[in-house]
Design a protein around this motif. Structure first.
Motif, PDB file in Angstrom:
ATOM      1  N   UNK A 142       0.835  -1.194   0.000  1.00  0.00           N
ATOM      2  CA  UNK A 142       0.000   0.000   0.000  1.00  0.00           C
ATOM      3  C   UNK A 142       0.872   1.247   0.000  1.00  0.00           C
ATOM      4  N   UNK A 143       0.205   2.393  -0.064  1.00  0.00           N
ATOM      5  CA  UNK A 143       0.905   3.683   0.009  1.00  0.00           C
ATOM      6  C   UNK A 143       1.809   3.751   1.235  1.00  0.00           C
ATOM      7  N   UNK A 144       1.267   3.341   2.393  1.00  0.00           N
ATOM      8  CA  UNK A 144       2.035   3.417   3.641  1.00  0.00           C
ATOM      9  C   UNK A 144       3.220   2.466   3.613  1.00  0.00           C
ATOM     10  N   UNK A 145       3.048   1.289   2.998  1.00  0.00           N
ATOM     11  CA  UNK A 145       4.154   0.334   2.878  1.00  0.00           C
ATOM     12  C   UNK A 145       5.244   0.861   1.959  1.00  0.00           C
ATOM     13  N   UNK A 159      -5.419  -0.838   4.113  1.00  0.00           N
ATOM     14  CA  UNK A 159      -5.054   0.536   4.469  1.00  0.00           C
ATOM     15  C   UNK A 159      -4.567   1.224   3.197  1.00  0.00           C
ATOM     16  N   UNK A 160      -5.505   1.488   2.290  1.00  0.00           N
ATOM     17  CA  UNK A 160      -5.117   1.976   0.977  1.00  0.00           C
ATOM     18  C   UNK A 160      -6.313   2.605   0.294  1.00  0.00           C
ATOM     19  N   UNK A 161      -6.072   3.204  -0.862  1.00  0.00           N
ATOM     20  CA  UNK A 161      -7.141   3.718  -1.706  1.00  0.00           C
ATOM     21  C   UNK A 161      -7.612   2.612  -2.636  1.00  0.00           C
ATOM     22  N   UNK A 162      -8.660   2.894  -3.391  1.00  0.00           N
ATOM     23  CA  UNK A 162      -9.181   1.879  -4.304  1.00  0.00           C
ATOM     24  C   UNK A 162      -8.298   1.708  -5.526  1.00  0.00           C
ATOM     25  N   UNK A 163      -7.529   2.725  -5.884  1.00  0.00           N
ATOM     26  CA  UNK A 163      -6.676   2.651  -7.067  1.00  0.00           C
ATOM     27  C   UNK A 163      -5.337   2.013  -6.727  1.00  0.00           C
TER      28      UNK A 163
END
Length: 435
Positions: A30-33, A195-199
Motif C-alpha cells: 500500500x501507500x504506507x508500505x 489501508x489503501x485507496x481503491x486505485x
C-alpha cells in the motif's frame, strides 16, 4: 561497552520455512508500505536471563524449540517467508515460501550487563544498514539468537515495508505463544491490504535502486544514544500539570503527550538553538483506531502516518509545558479519518534519513503500549528490550513500556554527542519537579 570490541561469533545459519505450504498469492504494498522501501529493516531485540547451570545442550534445545515454533508461526504470518517483487510498477510481496533466515551466534566473553547499556553491540543484529528495497532478493525476516555468559539475546530484523511496530509485536507475541504452548495463536493476522485507496499505487523503481550490497562492514553513525527512564510518579505529575492548566475541560491530555512536551523542551535546550530557529516534533501515528470503520488491531502491514507540530525555539522554551502538551494534543486529535484518507490519495514519497539531520526535528517511533514484556518463549519474560542502529539519526526517540508495568516509560534518545552531554547535565530535564 565499545561495540567495536564485542566478539560475537556466528555459529550457523539456516532457512526456516512455513511448517505447511502457503497458498501462492501476491500481497500488493500500500501507500504506507511503499514509503518505507528506502528505510532500513527494523531491528529489535529482547534480553533473557538464563540460569548459571544452563549448558550448551540446554541452549541447543532452546534453539530447536525456537526454530520449530518459528516454522509453525510462519504458517499464519506467511508474508514474512516471501520476497518482494515488482511488476509493471506495482510492488508486492510474493508469498512463495522462500523462507526466513535464522542465525545462531555466541558471545563467549559478554554478559547481559555489558550489552544492555546505552551502546548495544551492533553485531547482535544482522542486516545492519540494509534497506527494505533489498527485500527483492534478501529474506524479509531474519532472526539471530546469541548466547551470552548469563543469558541470550533474541533479535528480530523485519523488512519495514511489510509491517509496522504493531504488526511486528503481533508476530513476536504469536511466536512466543507457539514456542511456549504449541497449540494455536490467540489472534490471527489480517493480510488483506486494506489501508489503501481503491486505485493501485504504481511507482517507478530504477534498476540501480536495488543494491545487492550486504553492508557487512557496517559502522554505527557518530551519534550518542542513552535510555531515560520516567517512572509512573513523574509521568502522573506531568499529566496532572498539563490537564490542570486547561481552560477547556472537554480536552484531556494523555500521559504520553505531557511527557513528549517535557522531552521536546529538554532536547531543544540541549541543542542550543537560536531563538528564531524552527524546531519540529513528529509522531509516527498508528491509524488503525482512527479510521472509520477502524482497522482491526490484527491488520498486518503498515498503518502509519507522520504527523507533527512546528514552533520557533523562543516560543517553545518560553511557553509552559502545559501549553506545549496542548499543542501536541491538538496535532494528534486533528488527524482523523478524513485527513488519513486524504494522505492515502497522495503519491508515495520516499523519505531519506539525511532529511532529518539538519531540521532540528524530534521523531518518535515505537510505543509504550506495545506488549513487549509478554513475550515468554518458555524460559521466562524478557528483562529488557532494545533496538539496533537501523533508522537512527539525531533526534530519533524510541519508546518502550517500563518493565515494571506500573505505567513507567523508557525512551531511547539518539542525539549528537554534544547535545546528549548537555541533556544529561540538565537537572530540569532529569528531575522536572525538583526546582
Amino acid at each position: 561497552m565499545d561495540s567495536a570490541m564485542a566478539r560475537v561469533e556466528v555459529d550457523g545459519k539456516c532457512s526456516i520455512f512455513p511448517a505447511r505450504p502457503s497458498l501462492p498469492q501476491q500481497c500488493k504494498l500500500t501507500y504506507s508500505d511503499l514509503q518505507l522501501l528506502y528505510v532500513h529493516y527494523t531491528q529489535k531485540c529482547l534480553f533473557f536471563s538464563t540460569p548459571t547451570s544452563c549448558t550448551i545442550q540446554d541452549f541447543e534445545s532452546m534453539v530447536e524449540r525456537l526454530k520449530k515454533s518459528l516454522s509453525e508461526t510462519l504458517v499464519y504470518f506467511y508474508p514474512l517467508a516471501g520476497r518482494l517483487k515488482t511488476c509493471d510498477g506495482e510492488v508486492y510481496i510474493d508469498c512463495n515460501d522462500s523462507g526466513a533466515e535464522f542465525i545462531e551466534a555466541s558471545a563467549p566473553d559478554l554478559c547481559l550487563a555489558q550489552v544492555m547499556g546505552d551502546s548495544i553491540p551492533h553485531q547482535l543484529f544482522p542486516f545492519n544498514g540494509v534497506f527494505s528495497i533489498n527485500g527483492h532478493f534478501l529474506p524479509l525476516l531474519v532472526v539471530q539468537v546469541t548466547k551470552l555468559i548469563d543469558g541470550i539475546v533474541l533479535a528480530f530484523i523485519i523488512n519495514h515495508s511489510l509491517a509496522d511496530g504493531s504488526s511486528n509485536w503481533h508476530f513476536i507475541n504469536s511466536w512466543a505463544q507457539l514456542c511456549r504452548e504449541p497449540l494455536s495463536i490467540p489472534l490471527f493476522p489480517l493480510h488483506t491490504r486494506c489501508f489503501t485507496t481503491t486505485s493501485p499505487v504504481k511507482i517507478n523503481l530504477q534498476h540501480n535502486n536495488i543494491s545487492k550490497q550486504r553492508f557487512d562492514n557496517f559502522t554505527p553513525p557518530p551519534l550518542s544514544e542513552k535510555r531515560f527512564h520516567f517512572n509512573e510518579q513523574i509521568i502522573s505529575l506531568l499529566k496532572k500539570e498539563a490537564n490542570e492548566a486547561l481552560k477547556e475541560k472537554s480536552i484531556y491530555i494523555s500521559s504520553f503527550q505531557a511527557l513528549c512536551a517535557h522531552i521536546w523542551q529538554g532536547i531543544t535546550r540541549a541543542r542550543g538553538l537560536s531563538p528564531n530557529e524552527e524546531t519540529r516534533f513528529c509522531f509516527s501515528m498508528n491509524c488503525r483506531s482512527k479510521m472509520v470503520p477502524p482497522l482491526p488491531y490484527s491488520y498486518f502491514g503498515n498503518a502509519l502516518q507522520g504527523v507533527g507540530a512546528s514552533i520557533t525555539t523562543k516560543e517553545l522554551l518560553s511557553g509552559s509545558r502545559a501549553s506545549i502538551a496542548l499543542m501536541l494534543h491538538r496535532t494528534i486529535a486533528s488527524h482523523q479519518d478524513a485527513q488519513i484518507r486524504a494522505e492515502l490519495d497522495k503519491p508515495p514519497r520516499f523519505p531519506d534519513l539525511k532529511d532529518f539531520l539538519s531540521t532540528n526535528s524530534i521523531v518518535v517511533g515505537s510505543s509504550h503500549r506495545f506488549p513487549i514484556y509478554n513475550n515468554d518463549f518458555g524460559w521466562g519474560s524478557p528483562i529488557s528490550v532494545s533496538s539496533g542502529w537501523a533508522n537512527k539519526f539525531d533526534g530519533k526517540l524510541t519508546v518502550y513500556p517500563g518493565r515494571d508495568k506500573s505505567g513507567s516509560i523508557d525512551i531511547e534518545v539518539c542525539l549528537l554527542p554534544q547535545t546528549m552531554n548537555a541533556l544529561e547535565f540538565d537537572t530540569h530535564f532529569i528531575c522536572p519537579f525538583n526546582d
